[in-house]
Design a protein around this motif. Sequence first.
Motif, PDB file in Angstrom:
ATOM      1  N   LEU A   1      -4.990  10.423   0.249  1.00 42.79           N
ATOM      2  CA  LEU A   1      -4.941   8.959   0.333  1.00 42.79           C
ATOM      3  C   LEU A   1      -3.849   8.473   1.277  1.00 42.79           C
ATOM      4  O   LEU A   1      -3.882   7.335   1.734  1.00 42.79           O
ATOM      5  CB  LEU A   1      -4.731   8.346  -1.053  1.00 42.79           C
ATOM      6  CG  LEU A   1      -5.896   8.459  -2.027  1.00 42.79           C
ATOM      7  CD1 LEU A   1      -5.495   7.887  -3.381  1.00 42.79           C
ATOM      8  CD2 LEU A   1      -7.113   7.762  -1.492  1.00 42.79           C
ATOM      9  N   SER A   2      -2.891   9.345   1.571  1.00 43.97           N
ATOM     10  CA  SER A   2      -1.815   8.942   2.477  1.00 43.97           C
ATOM     11  C   SER A   2      -2.328   8.697   3.898  1.00 43.97           C
ATOM     12  O   SER A   2      -1.631   8.106   4.717  1.00 43.97           O
ATOM     13  CB  SER A   2      -0.696   9.980   2.486  1.00 43.97           C
ATOM     14  OG  SER A   2      -1.197  11.232   2.883  1.00 43.97           O
TER      15      SER A   2
ATOM     16  N   LEU B   1       0.726   3.912  -2.971  1.00 40.07           N
ATOM     17  CA  LEU B   1       0.312   5.284  -2.679  1.00 40.07           C
ATOM     18  C   LEU B   1       1.404   6.292  -3.030  1.00 40.07           C
ATOM     19  O   LEU B   1       1.100   7.397  -3.481  1.00 40.07           O
ATOM     20  CB  LEU B   1      -0.088   5.421  -1.221  1.00 40.07           C
ATOM     21  CG  LEU B   1      -1.419   4.794  -0.846  1.00 40.07           C
ATOM     22  CD1 LEU B   1      -1.671   4.935   0.646  1.00 40.07           C
ATOM     23  CD2 LEU B   1      -2.559   5.403  -1.628  1.00 40.07           C
TER      24      LEU B   1
ATOM     25  N   VAL C   1       0.455   9.237  -5.566  1.00 40.66           N
ATOM     26  CA  VAL C   1       0.545  10.639  -5.127  1.00 40.66           C
ATOM     27  C   VAL C   1       1.602  11.391  -5.930  1.00 40.66           C
ATOM     28  O   VAL C   1       1.456  12.592  -6.173  1.00 40.66           O
ATOM     29  CB  VAL C   1       0.802  10.719  -3.606  1.00 40.66           C
ATOM     30  CG1 VAL C   1       1.127  12.120  -3.162  1.00 40.66           C
ATOM     31  CG2 VAL C   1      -0.404  10.188  -2.855  1.00 40.66           C
TER      32      VAL C   1
ATOM     33  N   ILE D   1       0.833  -1.208   0.000  1.00 39.72           N
ATOM     34  CA  ILE D   1       0.000   0.000   0.000  1.00 39.72           C
ATOM     35  C   ILE D   1       0.866   1.256   0.000  1.00 39.72           C
ATOM     36  O   ILE D   1       0.577   2.213  -0.734  1.00 39.72           O
ATOM     37  CB  ILE D   1      -0.975  -0.015   1.195  1.00 39.72           C
ATOM     38  CG1 ILE D   1      -2.073  -1.042   0.930  1.00 39.72           C
ATOM     39  CG2 ILE D   1      -1.575   1.362   1.436  1.00 39.72           C
ATOM     40  CD1 ILE D   1      -3.046  -1.231   2.053  1.00 39.72           C
ATOM     41  N   ASN D   2       1.925   1.279   0.777  1.00 38.61           N
ATOM     42  CA  ASN D   2       2.781   2.469   0.811  1.00 38.61           C
ATOM     43  C   ASN D   2       3.486   2.711  -0.512  1.00 38.61           C
ATOM     44  O   ASN D   2       3.603   3.858  -0.948  1.00 38.61           O
ATOM     45  CB  ASN D   2       3.791   2.375   1.953  1.00 38.61           C
ATOM     46  CG  ASN D   2       3.152   2.654   3.286  1.00 38.61           C
ATOM     47  OD1 ASN D   2       2.273   3.496   3.391  1.00 38.61           O
ATOM     48  ND2 ASN D   2       3.591   1.941   4.310  1.00 38.61           N
TER      49      ASN D   2
END
Length: 109
Positions: free
Chosen positions: A68-69, A55, A59, A51-52
């Motif tokens: 979204l962070s 994202l 971004v 996910i990181n």
Amino acid sequence: MNNKTLSILSYVTIIGWIIAFVKSKDLTPKSDLVRYHLKQGFGIFLVSLVINVALSIIVTIVPALYFLSYIGYVILILWIFGIINAANEQKKPIPLVGQVFEDKFSFID
């Protein structure tokens, strides 16, 4: 280290997980509790990593989606749930994603 400590340690960063994994190999008899939390801890680590990275890419491409962070806070809360379950010596899955990891990661067994 006892089973409760190893279970909690399996959620504390990947280094803590590695320490708990290595120490769990020395346990006689093998602890189902420690194995369960090692699987849950490794699973939540992989989810947070994916996910990181996703994202960060999203971004970077579309800066307007910076909100979204905040999903990182959700992952932190899930991690805390895992630590609480380990501290209470419960074999309870992490909400939302925990049931996926109950039968995965056969190298931990």
